[in-house]
Design a protein around this motif. Structure first.
Motif, PDB file in Angstrom:
ATOM      1  N   VAL A 297      73.599  79.072   1.834  1.00  0.00           N
ATOM      2  CA  VAL A 297      74.835  78.288   1.762  1.00  0.00           C
ATOM      3  C   VAL A 297      75.366  77.961   3.153  1.00  0.00           C
ATOM      4  CG1 VAL A 297      75.459  79.242  -0.486  1.00  0.00           C
ATOM      5  CG2 VAL A 297      76.281  80.373   1.603  1.00  0.00           C
ATOM      6  N   ASN A 298      74.794  78.593   4.192  1.00  0.00           N
ATOM      7  CA  ASN A 298      75.213  78.344   5.566  1.00  0.00           C
ATOM      8  C   ASN A 298      73.974  78.070   6.412  1.00  0.00           C
ATOM      9  OD1 ASN A 298      76.144  78.418   8.227  1.00  0.00           O
ATOM     10  ND2 ASN A 298      77.583  80.077   7.855  1.00  0.00           N
ATOM     11  N   PHE A 299      74.017  76.955   7.160  1.00  0.00           N
ATOM     12  CA  PHE A 299      72.902  76.565   8.019  1.00  0.00           C
ATOM     13  C   PHE A 299      73.455  76.319   9.418  1.00  0.00           C
ATOM     14  CE2 PHE A 299      69.492  73.036   8.727  1.00  0.00           C
ATOM     15  CZ  PHE A 299      68.764  73.906   9.530  1.00  0.00           C
ATOM     16  N   GLU A 300      72.916  77.044  10.422  1.00  0.00           N
ATOM     17  CA  GLU A 300      73.413  76.939  11.790  1.00  0.00           C
ATOM     18  C   GLU A 300      72.261  76.650  12.744  1.00  0.00           C
ATOM     19  OE1 GLU A 300      75.163  80.722  12.451  1.00  0.00           O
ATOM     20  OE2 GLU A 300      76.781  80.449  10.997  1.00  0.00           O
ATOM     21  N   GLY A 301      72.509  75.784  13.728  1.00  0.00           N
ATOM     22  CA  GLY A 301      71.469  75.479  14.697  1.00  0.00           C
ATOM     23  C   GLY A 301      72.031  75.182  16.071  1.00  0.00           C
TER      24      GLY A 301
ATOM     25  N   GLU B  20      74.785  72.245  16.983  1.00  0.00           N
ATOM     26  CA  GLU B  20      75.146  71.975  18.372  1.00  0.00           C
ATOM     27  C   GLU B  20      73.873  71.716  19.160  1.00  0.00           C
ATOM     28  OE1 GLU B  20      77.343  74.105  22.183  1.00  0.00           O
ATOM     29  OE2 GLU B  20      77.956  74.629  20.152  1.00  0.00           O
ATOM     30  N   ASN B  21      73.787  70.516  19.717  1.00  0.00           N
ATOM     31  CA  ASN B  21      72.599  70.122  20.468  1.00  0.00           C
ATOM     32  C   ASN B  21      71.343  70.238  19.596  1.00  0.00           C
ATOM     33  OD1 ASN B  21      71.454  69.094  22.847  1.00  0.00           O
ATOM     34  ND2 ASN B  21      70.876  71.127  23.562  1.00  0.00           N
ATOM     35  N   VAL B  22      71.449  69.719  18.395  1.00  0.00           N
ATOM     36  CA  VAL B  22      70.325  69.722  17.444  1.00  0.00           C
ATOM     37  C   VAL B  22      69.833  68.296  17.262  1.00  0.00           C
ATOM     38  CG1 VAL B  22      69.661  70.105  15.038  1.00  0.00           C
ATOM     39  CG2 VAL B  22      71.049  71.805  16.239  1.00  0.00           C
ATOM     40  N   SER B  23      68.535  68.138  17.371  1.00  0.00           N
ATOM     41  CA  SER B  23      67.908  66.839  17.171  1.00  0.00           C
ATOM     42  C   SER B  23      67.027  66.909  15.931  1.00  0.00           C
ATOM     43  CB  SER B  23      67.061  66.467  18.394  1.00  0.00           C
ATOM     44  OG  SER B  23      66.337  65.278  18.162  1.00  0.00           O
ATOM     45  N   VAL B  24      67.148  65.922  15.057  1.00  0.00           N
ATOM     46  CA  VAL B  24      66.320  65.858  13.853  1.00  0.00           C
ATOM     47  C   VAL B  24      65.409  64.646  13.976  1.00  0.00           C
ATOM     48  CG1 VAL B  24      66.294  65.741  11.343  1.00  0.00           C
ATOM     49  CG2 VAL B  24      68.185  66.899  12.501  1.00  0.00           C
ATOM     50  N   LYS B  25      64.099  64.877  13.876  1.00  0.00           N
ATOM     51  CA  LYS B  25      63.125  63.813  14.084  1.00  0.00           C
ATOM     52  C   LYS B  25      62.329  63.534  12.819  1.00  0.00           C
ATOM     53  CE  LYS B  25      63.874  63.373  18.580  1.00  0.00           C
ATOM     54  NZ  LYS B  25      62.866  63.782  19.566  1.00  0.00           N
ATOM     55  N   LYS B  26      62.020  62.264  12.616  1.00  0.00           N
ATOM     56  CA  LYS B  26      61.138  61.852  11.532  1.00  0.00           C
ATOM     57  C   LYS B  26      59.689  61.973  11.992  1.00  0.00           C
ATOM     58  CE  LYS B  26      64.420  58.628   9.433  1.00  0.00           C
ATOM     59  NZ  LYS B  26      64.699  57.218   9.070  1.00  0.00           N
ATOM     60  N   ASN B  27      58.759  61.708  11.062  1.00  0.00           N
ATOM     61  CA  ASN B  27      57.335  61.811  11.414  1.00  0.00           C
ATOM     62  C   ASN B  27      56.940  60.840  12.512  1.00  0.00           C
ATOM     63  OD1 ASN B  27      56.928  63.843   9.534  1.00  0.00           O
ATOM     64  ND2 ASN B  27      56.407  62.407   7.891  1.00  0.00           N
ATOM     65  N   ASP B  28      57.653  59.720  12.597  1.00  0.00           N
ATOM     66  CA  ASP B  28      57.345  58.749  13.655  1.00  0.00           C
ATOM     67  C   ASP B  28      58.064  59.085  14.957  1.00  0.00           C
ATOM     68  OD1 ASP B  28      59.957  58.168  13.027  1.00  0.00           O
ATOM     69  OD2 ASP B  28      59.568  56.137  12.300  1.00  0.00           O
ATOM     70  N   HIS B  29      58.676  60.275  14.996  1.00  0.00           N
ATOM     71  CA  HIS B  29      59.357  60.810  16.178  1.00  0.00           C
ATOM     72  C   HIS B  29      60.676  60.105  16.496  1.00  0.00           C
ATOM     73  CE1 HIS B  29      55.853  63.255  16.883  1.00  0.00           C
ATOM     74  NE2 HIS B  29      55.088  62.181  16.934  1.00  0.00           N
TER      75      HIS B  29
ATOM     76  N   ALA C 169      69.001  78.901  13.582  1.00  0.00           N
ATOM     77  CA  ALA C 169      68.014  78.843  14.648  1.00  0.00           C
ATOM     78  C   ALA C 169      68.736  78.648  15.975  1.00  0.00           C
ATOM     79  CB  ALA C 169      67.032  77.696  14.405  1.00  0.00           C
ATOM     80  N   TYR C 170      68.484  79.557  16.919  1.00  0.00           N
ATOM     81  CA  TYR C 170      69.160  79.523  18.216  1.00  0.00           C
ATOM     82  C   TYR C 170      68.124  79.564  19.337  1.00  0.00           C
ATOM     83  CZ  TYR C 170      72.530  81.645  14.997  1.00  0.00           C
ATOM     84  OH  TYR C 170      73.307  81.943  13.909  1.00  0.00           O
ATOM     85  N   SER C 171      68.341  78.779  20.366  1.00  0.00           N
ATOM     86  CA  SER C 171      67.537  78.863  21.581  1.00  0.00           C
ATOM     87  C   SER C 171      68.479  78.736  22.771  1.00  0.00           C
ATOM     88  CB  SER C 171      66.472  77.758  21.625  1.00  0.00           C
ATOM     89  OG  SER C 171      65.518  77.939  20.622  1.00  0.00           O
ATOM     90  N   LEU C 172      69.424  79.632  22.834  1.00  0.00           N
ATOM     91  CA  LEU C 172      70.502  79.525  23.807  1.00  0.00           C
ATOM     92  C   LEU C 172      70.037  79.714  25.243  1.00  0.00           C
ATOM     93  CD1 LEU C 172      73.311  81.459  21.916  1.00  0.00           C
ATOM     94  CD2 LEU C 172      72.913  79.007  21.997  1.00  0.00           C
TER      95      LEU C 172
ATOM     96  N   GLU D  67      80.478  71.179   2.535  1.00  0.00           N
ATOM     97  CA  GLU D  67      81.938  71.129   2.497  1.00  0.00           C
ATOM     98  C   GLU D  67      82.533  71.249   3.897  1.00  0.00           C
ATOM     99  OE1 GLU D  67      83.182  74.216  -0.121  1.00  0.00           O
ATOM    100  OE2 GLU D  67      82.342  73.270  -1.926  1.00  0.00           O
ATOM    101  N   GLU D  68      81.834  71.952   4.787  1.00  0.00           N
ATOM    102  CA  GLU D  68      82.281  72.110   6.167  1.00  0.00           C
ATOM    103  C   GLU D  68      81.122  71.741   7.087  1.00  0.00           C
ATOM    104  OE1 GLU D  68      83.673  76.071   6.743  1.00  0.00           O
ATOM    105  OE2 GLU D  68      85.220  75.932   5.205  1.00  0.00           O
ATOM    106  N   PHE D  69      81.353  70.775   7.983  1.00  0.00           N
ATOM    107  CA  PHE D  69      80.270  70.307   8.841  1.00  0.00           C
ATOM    108  C   PHE D  69      80.784  70.091  10.253  1.00  0.00           C
ATOM    109  CE2 PHE D  69      76.774  66.818   9.377  1.00  0.00           C
ATOM    110  CZ  PHE D  69      76.043  67.703  10.153  1.00  0.00           C
ATOM    111  N   THR D  70      80.190  70.845  11.192  1.00  0.00           N
ATOM    112  CA  THR D  70      80.445  70.648  12.608  1.00  0.00           C
ATOM    113  C   THR D  70      79.183  70.086  13.241  1.00  0.00           C
ATOM    114  OG1 THR D  70      82.048  72.457  12.743  1.00  0.00           O
ATOM    115  CG2 THR D  70      81.012  71.757  14.800  1.00  0.00           C
ATOM    116  N   PHE D  71      79.320  68.931  13.887  1.00  0.00           N
ATOM    117  CA  PHE D  71      78.153  68.247  14.462  1.00  0.00           C
ATOM    118  C   PHE D  71      78.481  67.831  15.885  1.00  0.00           C
ATOM    119  CE2 PHE D  71      75.602  64.411  15.302  1.00  0.00           C
ATOM    120  CZ  PHE D  71      74.333  64.877  14.997  1.00  0.00           C
ATOM    121  N   ASP D  72      77.908  68.564  16.849  1.00  0.00           N
ATOM    122  CA  ASP D  72      78.058  68.232  18.257  1.00  0.00           C
ATOM    123  C   ASP D  72      76.784  67.497  18.655  1.00  0.00           C
ATOM    124  OD1 ASP D  72      78.633  68.045  20.925  1.00  0.00           O
ATOM    125  OD2 ASP D  72      79.237  70.137  21.145  1.00  0.00           O
ATOM    126  N   ALA D  73      76.884  66.182  18.819  1.00  0.00           N
ATOM    127  CA  ALA D  73      75.707  65.325  18.961  1.00  0.00           C
ATOM    128  C   ALA D  73      74.845  65.721  20.155  1.00  0.00           C
ATOM    129  CB  ALA D  73      76.135  63.871  19.079  1.00  0.00           C
TER     130      ALA D  73
END
Length: 292
Positions: free
Chosen positions: A124-128, A151-160, A102-105, A176-182
């Protein structure tokens, strides 16, 4: 696809058993074999198998040859020729087998991802990029993912409330491979290291790259409890430019200790920033890889 019905596929097996098999297929690979054997399985449980599915600035796109032989390899690589697809017009179940992203560049801010209820992922590959996901969406996508890039992905719970980095890792049992740019400083907390080290599959990660890491992340604890004993995980960390002077000093001390050590007993992390000699750490890590 064969025209054989359930009744003449195997005279020794009652039709209700074939029906049960059709309605309870456990994987895309098995489903593909079943429908190649007989159209009965598709008729009883129609599923559209998509190789790559990307949400690209408001439009869903997929491989141009849907179901074709050229899109059969599950390798985590996105096909180059993608065409728009209207998922709202598809009433049957949709299974993604290779890559989902999912991209919203071109957006000014991160946007919530809306997916149809018919969608399920075995990718097997998930990109955001620049996306807001719900925790349920992460659980839906994450179960089979081996390579993940956020990259610049926010994950929210039901309580936001925002899901922590450790909770995201917990939701990726096969990664096995994880890149996480907070996306924000709240991704990392003072308890992140302790939480990570309690996750059994964390130790199976082969490559971990972290960006925009705040000084809430206890780098000294991470170094003492994990990095000094790590022999298999390639790690790169890019720190937030706004970390405190005390935190910078900790990074400098860790960097100095690693560079001055002549031991090749652990896989050196690569720490990047104006206060870390990233290039020398990179060279030391590369030497370790060549020896192991």
């Amino acid at each position: 696809m064969s025209d054989r019905s359930a009744s003449n596929m195997d005279l020794g097996v009652p039709e209700y058993i074939w029906y049960h098999v059709a309605k309870n297929v456990s994987s895309p690979k098995l489903y593909r074999k079943l429908v190649q054997c007989s159209k009965y399985f598709y008729n009883k449980n129609p599923i559209l198998l998509l190789h790559c599915l990307l949400y690209d600035n408001g439009t869903w796109r997929t491989c141009s040859k849907i179901g074709g032989k050229s899109c059969g390899e599950i390798n985590g690589e996105t096909c180059s020729d993608l065409k728009a697809i209207d998922l709202d017009e598809i009433s049957i179940k949709i299974w993604v087998t290779n890559v989902i992203g999912a991209y919203s560049l071109w957006e000014d801010k991160i946007t919530p991802l809306v997916i149809p209820s018919t969608l399920n992922s075995y990718a097997v590959n998930f990109e955001g990029w620049d996306q807001e996901l719900s925790f349920d969406q992460l659980l839906l996508f994450g179960g089979t993912v081996k390579s993940c890039y956020f990259e610049n992905v926010s994950v929210k719970k039901n309580d936001h409330n925002e899901v922590s980095f450790a909770e995201i890792v917990q939701s990726l049992p096969m990664v096995e491979e994880f890149t996480f740019d907070a996306e924000s400083d709240s991704s990392f907390t003072s308890t992140t290291v302790k939480e990570l080290l309690k996750i059994p599959h964390f130790y199976k990660i082969k490559t971990l790259k972290l960006g925009n890491v705040s000084d809430e992340f206890d780098i000294e604890e991470f170094y003492q409890l994990f990095l000094k004993a790590n022999k298999t995980m390639e790690i790169g960390i890019w720190f937030n430019w706004d970390v405190s002077d005390i935190y910078k000093q900790k990074i400098e001390e860790i960097t100095k200790e690693i560079l001055e050590s002549e031991s090749n007993d652990f896989f050196p992390p690569v720490l990047y920033g104006i206060y870390a000699d990233g290039m020398k750490l990179y060279e030391k890590a590369a030497k370790y890889k060549s020896l192991h």
